[in-house]
Motif scaffolding. Sequence first.
Motif, PDB file in Angstrom:
ATOM      1  N   MET A  62      44.127  29.142  28.996  1.00  0.00           N
ATOM      2  CA  MET A  62      42.853  28.532  29.246  1.00  0.00           C
ATOM      3  C   MET A  62      42.124  29.325  30.332  1.00  0.00           C
ATOM      4  N   ILE A  63      40.840  29.177  30.402  1.00  0.00           N
ATOM      5  CA  ILE A  63      40.049  29.951  31.342  1.00  0.00           C
ATOM      6  C   ILE A  63      40.354  29.548  32.783  1.00  0.00           C
ATOM      7  N   TYR A  64      40.611  28.295  33.041  1.00  0.00           N
ATOM      8  CA  TYR A  64      40.908  27.880  34.396  1.00  0.00           C
ATOM      9  C   TYR A  64      41.988  26.823  34.366  1.00  0.00           C
ATOM     10  N   SER A  65      42.671  26.670  35.469  1.00  0.00           N
ATOM     11  CA  SER A  65      43.776  25.725  35.522  1.00  0.00           C
ATOM     12  C   SER A  65      43.271  24.322  35.817  1.00  0.00           C
ATOM     13  N   SER A  66      44.086  23.370  35.439  1.00  0.00           N
ATOM     14  CA  SER A  66      43.677  21.983  35.615  1.00  0.00           C
ATOM     15  C   SER A  66      43.909  21.526  37.049  1.00  0.00           C
ATOM     16  N   SER A  67      43.138  20.549  37.441  1.00  0.00           N
ATOM     17  CA  SER A  67      43.321  19.906  38.728  1.00  0.00           C
ATOM     18  C   SER A  67      43.132  18.418  38.501  1.00  0.00           C
ATOM     19  N   LYS A  68      43.431  17.650  39.528  1.00  0.00           N
ATOM     20  CA  LYS A  68      43.322  16.194  39.390  1.00  0.00           C
ATOM     21  C   LYS A  68      41.890  15.747  39.122  1.00  0.00           C
ATOM     22  N   GLY A  69      40.946  16.318  39.821  1.00  0.00           N
ATOM     23  CA  GLY A  69      39.548  15.935  39.661  1.00  0.00           C
ATOM     24  C   GLY A  69      38.752  17.039  39.005  1.00  0.00           C
ATOM     25  N   ALA A  71      38.397  34.746  21.057  1.00  0.00           N
ATOM     26  CA  ALA A  71      39.146  34.060  22.116  1.00  0.00           C
ATOM     27  C   ALA A  71      40.226  34.964  22.696  1.00  0.00           C
ATOM     28  N   MET A  72      40.937  35.689  21.841  1.00  0.00           N
ATOM     29  CA  MET A  72      41.972  36.604  22.333  1.00  0.00           C
ATOM     30  C   MET A  72      41.354  37.702  23.202  1.00  0.00           C
ATOM     31  N   ALA A  73      40.231  38.254  22.760  1.00  0.00           N
ATOM     32  CA  ALA A  73      39.572  39.313  23.527  1.00  0.00           C
ATOM     33  C   ALA A  73      39.050  38.778  24.865  1.00  0.00           C
ATOM     34  N   ILE A  74      38.441  37.604  24.848  1.00  0.00           N
ATOM     35  CA  ILE A  74      37.897  37.011  26.076  1.00  0.00           C
ATOM     36  C   ILE A  74      39.025  36.689  27.053  1.00  0.00           C
ATOM     37  N   LYS A  75      40.117  36.124  26.549  1.00  0.00           N
ATOM     38  CA  LYS A  75      41.255  35.805  27.425  1.00  0.00           C
ATOM     39  C   LYS A  75      41.859  37.064  28.029  1.00  0.00           C
ATOM     40  N   ARG A  76      41.916  38.116  27.257  1.00  0.00           N
ATOM     41  CA  ARG A  76      42.455  39.388  27.752  1.00  0.00           C
ATOM     42  C   ARG A  76      41.585  39.916  28.892  1.00  0.00           C
ATOM     43  N   VAL A  77      40.272  39.873  28.711  1.00  0.00           N
ATOM     44  CA  VAL A  77      39.353  40.368  29.740  1.00  0.00           C
ATOM     45  C   VAL A  77      39.352  39.463  30.971  1.00  0.00           C
ATOM     46  N   LEU A  78      39.247  38.159  30.751  1.00  0.00           N
ATOM     47  CA  LEU A  78      39.191  37.237  31.873  1.00  0.00           C
ATOM     48  C   LEU A  78      40.515  37.138  32.610  1.00  0.00           C
ATOM     49  N   GLY A  79      41.610  37.411  31.913  1.00  0.00           N
ATOM     50  CA  GLY A  79      42.908  37.420  32.558  1.00  0.00           C
ATOM     51  C   GLY A  79      42.987  38.492  33.625  1.00  0.00           C
ATOM     52  N   GLN A  80      42.233  39.569  33.454  1.00  0.00           N
ATOM     53  CA  GLN A  80      42.204  40.641  34.431  1.00  0.00           C
ATOM     54  C   GLN A  80      41.263  40.329  35.587  1.00  0.00           C
ATOM     55  N   VAL A  81      40.286  39.460  35.336  1.00  0.00           N
ATOM     56  CA  VAL A  81      39.270  39.166  36.342  1.00  0.00           C
ATOM     57  C   VAL A  81      39.670  37.967  37.197  1.00  0.00           C
ATOM     58  N   ILE A  82      40.159  36.920  36.544  1.00  0.00           N
ATOM     59  CA  ILE A  82      40.456  35.665  37.259  1.00  0.00           C
ATOM     60  C   ILE A  82      41.875  35.690  37.797  1.00  0.00           C
TER      61      ILE A  82
END
Length: 193
Positions: A1-8, A182-193
């Motif tokens: 996922m693009i970002y991890s979950s949090s309580k709020g 989605a695979m391409a975006i996750k690959r790119v964002l995985g390097q950024v985030i």
Amino acid sequence: MIYSSSKGLSTKSLIITAMFTAIICVLSQIIIPIQPIPFSLSLLAIFLTGALLEPRYAFLSTLAYLLLGAFGLPVFAGFKGGINILTGMTGGFLMAYPLMAFITSLSYQISLKLKSTSSWNKLNHKTLPALGMVISLFICYLIGSLWFSYVADTTISYALTVCVIPFIAFDLLKIFMALSAAMAIKRVLGQVI
């Protein structure tokens, strides 16, 4: 996922959720106008939302899209808006969007959890999200066809002939496009985030 979950709901998650709502609004306008249901890229946006957001955010993003349209903003295909679109012949397809995004996202999350097991191979990691998208597409077809049949006072077979059969190949292509993007975006964002 693009970002991890949090309580709020963090500011970051709200912004990303709103960004995907905007993506749905934009891609819904790319249409080939036929009647009664236009060909559009809205399902591609729904699949991408499910593939890239966690389930609750994917659900909220698509729900926000429906609420914007229900309040009259021209976000539905062909720059239409209003509650009459949701209660009209194609409303069932639109109302299935939050469930579709949620199921797609859930399939991605299950795939990620299973990926960590030793018996889980690369093919299965791609198959489960695709299966989630196909299941969510089937649910969209089911809800949309039943709604169309009810509102238009027609048979289910007519609704399937008009609302589903002409779209199957195009919608399966959207699933393939969403999986690839989605695979391409996750690959790119995985390097950024």
